[in-house]
Write a protein that holds these residues in place. Structure first.
Motif, PDB file in Angstrom:
ATOM      1  N   UNK A  47     -50.617  -5.048  60.019  1.00  0.00           N
ATOM      2  CA  UNK A  47     -50.065  -6.400  59.233  1.00  0.00           C
ATOM      3  C   UNK A  47     -51.042  -7.375  59.739  1.00  0.00           C
ATOM      4  N   UNK A  48     -51.531  -8.138  60.609  1.00  0.00           N
ATOM      5  CA  UNK A  48     -52.410  -9.408  61.206  1.00  0.00           C
ATOM      6  C   UNK A  48     -53.287 -10.164  59.145  1.00  0.00           C
ATOM      7  N   UNK A  49     -53.890  -8.446  59.243  1.00  0.00           N
ATOM      8  CA  UNK A  49     -54.756  -8.025  57.719  1.00  0.00           C
ATOM      9  C   UNK A  49     -54.301  -8.845  56.857  1.00  0.00           C
ATOM     10  N   UNK A  50     -53.118  -8.108  56.438  1.00  0.00           N
ATOM     11  CA  UNK A  50     -51.864  -8.227  54.849  1.00  0.00           C
ATOM     12  C   UNK A  50     -51.345  -9.418  55.215  1.00  0.00           C
ATOM     13  N   UNK A  51     -51.664 -10.255  56.080  1.00  0.00           N
ATOM     14  CA  UNK A  51     -51.136 -11.564  56.018  1.00  0.00           C
ATOM     15  C   UNK A  51     -52.376 -12.646  56.207  1.00  0.00           C
ATOM     16  N   UNK A  52     -53.597 -12.063  56.424  1.00  0.00           N
ATOM     17  CA  UNK A  52     -54.226 -12.187  55.999  1.00  0.00           C
ATOM     18  C   UNK A  52     -54.609 -13.863  57.437  1.00  0.00           C
ATOM     19  N   UNK A  53     -54.026 -12.684  58.806  1.00  0.00           N
ATOM     20  CA  UNK A  53     -54.478 -13.579  60.131  1.00  0.00           C
ATOM     21  C   UNK A  53     -54.832 -13.065  61.467  1.00  0.00           C
ATOM     22  N   UNK A  54     -55.034 -13.278  62.038  1.00  0.00           N
ATOM     23  CA  UNK A  54     -55.034 -13.086  63.264  1.00  0.00           C
ATOM     24  C   UNK A  54     -54.612 -13.118  65.142  1.00  0.00           C
ATOM     25  N   UNK A  55     -54.807 -12.513  66.074  1.00  0.00           N
ATOM     26  CA  UNK A  55     -54.023 -12.577  66.840  1.00  0.00           C
ATOM     27  C   UNK A  55     -54.064 -13.964  67.321  1.00  0.00           C
ATOM     28  N   UNK A  56     -54.812 -14.708  66.905  1.00  0.00           N
ATOM     29  CA  UNK A  56     -54.627 -15.845  68.202  1.00  0.00           C
ATOM     30  C   UNK A  56     -53.221 -17.200  66.804  1.00  0.00           C
ATOM     31  N   UNK A  57     -52.903 -16.309  65.972  1.00  0.00           N
ATOM     32  CA  UNK A  57     -52.334 -17.005  64.484  1.00  0.00           C
ATOM     33  C   UNK A  57     -50.656 -16.890  64.453  1.00  0.00           C
ATOM     34  N   UNK A  58     -50.686 -16.233  65.963  1.00  0.00           N
ATOM     35  CA  UNK A  58     -49.134 -15.614  66.691  1.00  0.00           C
ATOM     36  C   UNK A  58     -48.693 -16.824  67.712  1.00  0.00           C
ATOM     37  N   UNK A  59     -47.305 -17.300  66.933  1.00  0.00           N
ATOM     38  CA  UNK A  59     -46.645 -18.435  68.376  1.00  0.00           C
ATOM     39  C   UNK A  59     -45.983 -17.420  69.124  1.00  0.00           C
ATOM     40  N   UNK A  60     -45.871 -16.155  69.078  1.00  0.00           N
ATOM     41  CA  UNK A  60     -44.998 -15.628  70.087  1.00  0.00           C
ATOM     42  C   UNK A  60     -44.614 -14.071  69.236  1.00  0.00           C
ATOM     43  N   UNK A  61     -44.242 -13.094  70.517  1.00  0.00           N
ATOM     44  CA  UNK A  61     -44.464 -11.586  70.162  1.00  0.00           C
ATOM     45  C   UNK A  61     -42.819 -11.607  70.526  1.00  0.00           C
ATOM     46  N   UNK A  62     -42.295 -10.656  69.318  1.00  0.00           N
ATOM     47  CA  UNK A  62     -41.165 -10.324  70.722  1.00  0.00           C
ATOM     48  C   UNK A  62     -41.004  -8.870  70.413  1.00  0.00           C
ATOM     49  N   UNK A  63     -39.867  -7.727  71.280  1.00  0.00           N
ATOM     50  CA  UNK A  63     -40.053  -6.169  71.352  1.00  0.00           C
ATOM     51  C   UNK A  63     -38.880  -5.970  71.613  1.00  0.00           C
ATOM     52  N   UNK A  64     -38.406  -4.970  71.566  1.00  0.00           N
ATOM     53  CA  UNK A  64     -36.703  -4.456  71.420  1.00  0.00           C
ATOM     54  C   UNK A  64     -36.873  -4.223  72.974  1.00  0.00           C
ATOM     55  N   UNK A  65     -35.608  -4.368  74.116  1.00  0.00           N
ATOM     56  CA  UNK A  65     -35.785  -3.595  75.272  1.00  0.00           C
ATOM     57  C   UNK A  65     -34.801  -2.960  75.210  1.00  0.00           C
TER      58      UNK A  65
END
Length: 76
Positions: A47-65
């Motif tokens: 996903x990050x590669x296809x968007x041209x980004x890396x982990x440090x570009x993420x502002x947040x992570x959401x997960x199901x609970x």
């Protein structure tokens, strides 16, 4: 704009998505018999590669609970 990663491991399908400013940049789902932990990291990297980004570009992570299987939710 901030980019967010969404992860869903609550069911039998592993799902990831990248969203920026309300627009879906990438989404992917995989139904793999071995389990979420076998495919999740590769899916996030893809996903990050296809968007041209890396982990440090993420502002947040959401997960199901849940609801869902306890072990599956812990993977997410």
């Amino acid at each position: 704009m901030p980019v967010f990663l969404g992860i869903d491991t609550s069911g039998y399908t592993t799902q990831v998505a990248l969203v920026e400013n309300g627009q879906v940049l990438h989404e992917e789902s995989c139904c793999f018999a071995a389990g979420h932990n076998e495919v999740l990291v590769d899916m996030v990297c893809s996903a990050l590669k296809s968007a041209g980004g890396c982990v440090s570009d993420l502002a947040g992570v959401g997960v199901t609970i849940g609801p869902g299987m306890f072990t599956s939710l812990r993977v997410g």
